[in-house]
Design a protein around this motif. Sequence first.
Motif, PDB file in Angstrom:
ATOM      1  N   GLU A  74      -9.633   4.712   0.411  1.00  0.00           N
ATOM      2  CA  GLU A  74      -9.602   4.801  -1.053  1.00  0.00           C
ATOM      3  C   GLU A  74      -9.590   6.240  -1.554  1.00  0.00           C
ATOM      4  O   GLU A  74      -9.304   6.483  -2.722  1.00  0.00           O
ATOM      5  N   GLU A  75      -9.895   7.206  -0.697  1.00  0.00           N
ATOM      6  CA  GLU A  75      -9.927   8.604  -1.124  1.00  0.00           C
ATOM      7  C   GLU A  75      -8.525   9.200  -1.032  1.00  0.00           C
ATOM      8  O   GLU A  75      -8.090   9.701   0.002  1.00  0.00           O
ATOM      9  N   ASP A  80      -0.651   8.599  -7.084  1.00  0.00           N
ATOM     10  CA  ASP A  80      -0.208   7.403  -7.799  1.00  0.00           C
ATOM     11  C   ASP A  80       1.297   7.189  -7.699  1.00  0.00           C
ATOM     12  O   ASP A  80       1.932   6.675  -8.628  1.00  0.00           O
ATOM     13  N   ASP A  81       1.891   7.585  -6.590  1.00  0.00           N
ATOM     14  CA  ASP A  81       3.326   7.394  -6.413  1.00  0.00           C
ATOM     15  C   ASP A  81       3.564   6.579  -5.147  1.00  0.00           C
ATOM     16  O   ASP A  81       2.619   6.194  -4.455  1.00  0.00           O
ATOM     17  N   THR A 112      -2.327   0.635  -5.121  1.00  0.00           N
ATOM     18  CA  THR A 112      -3.156   0.421  -6.311  1.00  0.00           C
ATOM     19  C   THR A 112      -4.416   1.274  -6.155  1.00  0.00           C
ATOM     20  O   THR A 112      -4.490   2.376  -6.666  1.00  0.00           O
ATOM     21  N   ASN A 113      -5.361   0.793  -5.366  1.00  0.00           N
ATOM     22  CA  ASN A 113      -6.590   1.581  -5.184  1.00  0.00           C
ATOM     23  C   ASN A 113      -6.881   1.904  -3.724  1.00  0.00           C
ATOM     24  O   ASN A 113      -7.976   2.340  -3.388  1.00  0.00           O
ATOM     25  N   LYS A 114      -5.903   1.688  -2.839  1.00  0.00           N
ATOM     26  CA  LYS A 114      -6.146   1.998  -1.433  1.00  0.00           C
ATOM     27  C   LYS A 114      -4.817   2.218  -0.721  1.00  0.00           C
ATOM     28  O   LYS A 114      -3.771   1.707  -1.137  1.00  0.00           O
ATOM     29  N   VAL A 115      -4.887   2.998   0.357  1.00  0.00           N
ATOM     30  CA  VAL A 115      -3.726   3.226   1.204  1.00  0.00           C
ATOM     31  C   VAL A 115      -4.115   2.896   2.640  1.00  0.00           C
ATOM     32  O   VAL A 115      -5.291   2.694   2.950  1.00  0.00           O
TER      33      VAL A 115
END
Length: 203
Positions: A74-75, A80-81, A112-115
């Motif tokens: 999440e960090e 946001d792309d 969204t909120n994680k990669v």
Amino acid sequence: MYNAKLKRDVSEHVTQRPTMDEAMDAVRTLLAWAGDDPNREGLIDTPKRVANAYKEFFAGYEMDPAAELSRTFEEVEGYDDIVMLRDIDVESHCEHHMVPILGRAHVAYMPTNKVVGISKIARVVEIFGKRLQTQETMTAQILDCICRALKPAGVAVLIDAKHQCMTTRGIHHKNVATITTQFSGVFKTDNDLRNRFLRFAGQ
């Protein structure tokens, strides 16, 4: 957002796996059917080699692609792309003739909120590739798996591959490539974003 009806569990379609000896006997039968002598010196070890090769070619049946995406981060410092991997090698086999499908996959998602670690996306492509496939199904399976595991704002998948069932047999068109695409979420609704993905993929 994704194809909820897509089959994900192949185990329900698999009968009890034959033994190694049974697999080797099957190869000997095919060698004889092709017109050669399975007992001649050059072919004595071929059944074992073929059976071991099949273990490698179809190792994806023993792997869970969703598990590869289970560890997320999440960090991302407000990133946001899109996240995109280009030119992932695709090595699969046609389920109709059991000959290779070779090409490249391009995969992107909008977090969204994680990669997820980028190697894991390539791993998902590899796992689905190491099964008997059609290119259309494989494209949809990759998208569906990423959608379910990461719940991103959108996913885009493009596979560009050549099928040896077409290039080395049948109509023998050696330079024909097959392109399949699948889009979800913002990649389906936002033409500019989808076109940006296609440009990045070299289309």
